[in-house]
Design a protein around this motif. Structure first.
Motif, mmCIF file in Angstrom:
data_model
loop_
_atom_site.group_PDB
_atom_site.id
_atom_site.type_symbol
_atom_site.label_atom_id
_atom_site.label_comp_id
_atom_site.label_asym_id
_atom_site.label_seq_id
_atom_site.Cartn_x
_atom_site.Cartn_y
_atom_site.Cartn_z
ATOM 1 N N MET A 1 0.804 -1.092 -0.050
ATOM 2 C CA MET A 1 -0.139 0.004 -0.065
ATOM 3 C C MET A 1 0.809 1.151 0.012
ATOM 4 S SD MET A 1 -3.254 0.775 2.462
ATOM 5 C CE MET A 1 -2.164 0.745 4.118
ATOM 6 N N SER A 2 0.405 2.268 -0.482
ATOM 7 C CA SER A 2 1.185 3.535 -0.778
ATOM 8 C C SER A 2 1.027 4.167 0.418
ATOM 9 C CB SER A 2 0.580 4.353 -1.838
ATOM 10 O OG SER A 2 0.331 3.853 -3.012
ATOM 11 N N ALA B 1 -4.928 11.012 6.313
ATOM 12 C CA ALA B 1 -5.307 9.653 6.019
ATOM 13 C C ALA B 1 -5.550 9.102 7.306
ATOM 14 C CB ALA B 1 -4.611 8.937 5.410
ATOM 15 N N CYS B 2 -6.606 8.192 7.893
ATOM 16 C CA CYS B 2 -6.655 7.274 9.030
ATOM 17 C C CYS B 2 -5.490 6.599 8.965
ATOM 18 C CB CYS B 2 -7.889 6.815 8.860
ATOM 19 S SG CYS B 2 -9.397 7.837 9.118
ATOM 20 N N ASP B 3 -4.740 6.345 10.302
ATOM 21 C CA ASP B 3 -3.691 5.726 10.660
ATOM 22 C C ASP B 3 -4.290 4.682 11.777
ATOM 23 O OD1 ASP B 3 -1.580 4.319 11.681
ATOM 24 O OD2 ASP B 3 -0.416 6.147 11.974
ATOM 25 N N SER C 1 -8.998 2.212 -5.562
ATOM 26 C CA SER C 1 -8.393 3.018 -6.538
ATOM 27 C C SER C 1 -8.413 4.401 -6.073
ATOM 28 C CB SER C 1 -9.215 2.465 -7.762
ATOM 29 O OG SER C 1 -8.985 1.143 -8.287
ATOM 30 N N ILE C 2 -9.404 4.888 -5.725
ATOM 31 C CA ILE C 2 -9.364 6.494 -5.779
ATOM 32 C C ILE C 2 -8.323 6.616 -4.666
ATOM 33 C CG2 ILE C 2 -10.762 8.487 -5.067
ATOM 34 C CD1 ILE C 2 -12.639 7.032 -6.746
ATOM 35 N N GLY D 1 -3.573 8.854 -1.217
ATOM 36 C CA GLY D 1 -2.986 8.719 -0.218
ATOM 37 C C GLY D 1 -3.584 8.350 1.052
ATOM 38 N N LEU D 2 -4.984 7.991 0.885
ATOM 39 C CA LEU D 2 -5.804 7.380 2.053
ATOM 40 C C LEU D 2 -5.578 5.917 2.392
ATOM 41 C CD1 LEU D 2 -9.134 8.931 0.895
ATOM 42 C CD2 LEU D 2 -7.277 9.905 2.130
ATOM 43 N N ASN D 3 -6.274 5.691 3.340
ATOM 44 C CA ASN D 3 -6.039 4.453 3.835
ATOM 45 C C ASN D 3 -6.906 3.158 3.022
ATOM 46 O OD1 ASN D 3 -6.205 1.608 5.771
ATOM 47 N ND2 ASN D 3 -4.877 2.954 6.896
ATOM 48 N N GLU D 4 -6.341 2.560 2.223
ATOM 49 C CA GLU D 4 -7.200 1.539 1.320
ATOM 50 C C GLU D 4 -7.813 0.481 2.090
ATOM 51 O OE1 GLU D 4 -4.898 0.060 -2.151
ATOM 52 O OE2 GLU D 4 -3.469 1.616 -1.893
ATOM 53 N N ASP D 5 -7.382 0.071 3.283
ATOM 54 C CA ASP D 5 -8.008 -1.147 4.191
ATOM 55 C C ASP D 5 -8.991 -0.551 4.756
ATOM 56 O OD1 ASP D 5 -6.059 -3.046 3.367
ATOM 57 O OD2 ASP D 5 -4.736 -2.184 4.961
ATOM 58 N N LEU D 6 -9.232 0.649 5.099
ATOM 59 C CA LEU D 6 -10.305 1.073 5.829
ATOM 60 C C LEU D 6 -11.496 1.488 4.947
ATOM 61 C CD1 LEU D 6 -11.868 2.330 8.180
ATOM 62 C CD2 LEU D 6 -10.713 4.669 7.842
#
Length: 386
Positions: free
Chosen positions: A1-2, A8-10, A77-78, A83-88
């Protein structure tokens, strides 16, 4: 993941779970949420729940499950570009429709009418309202029974916040009383959810607009000639033909939708980046204090609204769809009455033991289309969906 952006939410800074648990050694908190959703009973049921067309009406029409997967794909994809949290994003997307009834919005409306009609005198009206967003939260907070120490899936605050994408003030007050400064707080006191939650809300819209065109044409209820009156779609149909003059049939439809989806995704990325920069947010806290930042451009938003109105008039209110809707309402209403009068007919032991209108609504909401149809026929002897 980027790498995650500052806004973004950590998962390491999550507001946590309602019931504290030890961290997993190999997965972040949001990855665990996604996995819990995927392994839930409610998620599996989505494969047999209506999107627009009943599951038995065709093997290739979208269901709530395939819709949720498409939302998750678009969202990830977006999210990667922002730079957002893909898993969330994925966890919210996969969970956002867990509370949908059989037969889609027709089932929701019927169940809400049943529940409100049986509310005890003087009861909190919000506690006797059925709405699929609220029910999705209820599923992950209370109704899933997978763990020995708590009801529900015990998801992180950020995932639960994204699931509750809209809420009336009455319902928000009810939720806030149960969970002060919780997921409903923003609906009473202002503010925005995380960018990941905002993104899922928009990805939901992008997905259903596109796939409802596909399913509408496949069903024969819509035609490419009708869609020529929708500027957003017609622009990409012409673009597809400019590159492939001999293209026709389903390939033309697919290519037009593909081009439309791509441009909408890029539009969201570019617009949202500009809005984040203009707002000067540099943290999740700043995002929550700002107005919504994930959005279409004004032009794309206007064109998307035209498409939504077209689908409402020509697909969702098509006589063939509304005929199905009326039968679906009858199934839900008659099932509700049957179970309320004879709770022993319900297959869930805990629900049987309660036997009240709220537990009956929960039981029916969890049904798939085909189970509801079978149960209705068993209990009434009527066959509304031959």
């Amino acid at each position: 993941m980027s790498p995650l952006a500052r806004w973004a939410c950590d998962p390491a800074a999550s507001r946590g779970r309602r019931f504290p648990e030890p961290e997993a050694p190999t997965r972040t908190a949001f990855q665990r949420d996604r996995d819990r959703v995927i392994h839930s009973t409610a998620f599996r049921r989505l494969v047999y729940k209506t999107q627009v067309f009943l599951n038995h009406e065709g093997d290739l029409f979208r269901t709530r499950l395939t819709h949720s997967l498409e939302v998750a794909q678009l969202g990830r994809s977006i999210a990667r570009s922002l730079g957002l949290n893909e898993d969330l994003v994925e966890a919210i997307a996969l969970a956002h429709d867990l509370g949908h009834t059989p037969f889609g919005h027709a089932g929701q409306d019927a169940l809400n009418a049943c529940l409100r009609a049986h509310a005890p005198a003087g009861a909190d009206e919000a506690a006797w309202t059925f709405e699929h967003n609220l029910q999705s939260l209820r599923v992950v907070d209370r109704l899933e029974e997978r763990y020995p120490a708590f009801d529900g899936l015990n998801l992180c605050f950020e995932t639960r916040e994204g699931i509750l994408k809209h809420c009336s003030r009455a319902n928000a007050r009810h939720l806030e009383a149960q969970e002060p400064n919780g997921v409903a707080h923003r609906f009473l006191h202002g503010g925005s959810p995380s960018l990941e939650a905002q993104l899922c809300n928009l990805a939901d819209e992008i997905a259903y607009n596109a796939h409802d065109i596909d399913d509408g044409v496949r069903s024969g209820l819509l035609s490419l000639d009708q869609l020529a009156d929708v500027p957003l779609f017609e622009r990409y149909r012409r673009k597809a033909l400019a590159s492939h003059p001999d293209l026709g049939g389903r390939r033309l439809l697919f290519e037009s939708i593909r081009l439309m989806l791509s441009d909408q995704v890029y539009d969201v990325i570019d617009t949202s980046r500009a809005r984040v920069d203009a707002a000067g947010v540099d943290s999740v806290a700043a995002v929550r204090a700002a107005s919504p930042l994930v959005a279409f451009s004004e032009v794309m938003r206007a064109e998307s609204q035209v498409l939504k109105r077209f689908l409402f008039r020509n697909l969702y209110r098509h006589p063939q769809v509304t005929a199905t809707t009326e039968r679906a309402r009858s199934v839900i209403t008659e099932l509700f009455d049957c179970y309320l009068q004879a709770p022993e007919e319900m297959s869930d032991a805990q629900t049987r033991s309660q036997g009240n209108a709220r537990s009956v609504a929960d039981f029916i909401a969890g049904m798939t289309d085909r189970f509801a149809i079978r149960e209705h026929q068993r209990l009434t002897g009527r066959e509304l969906f031959p």
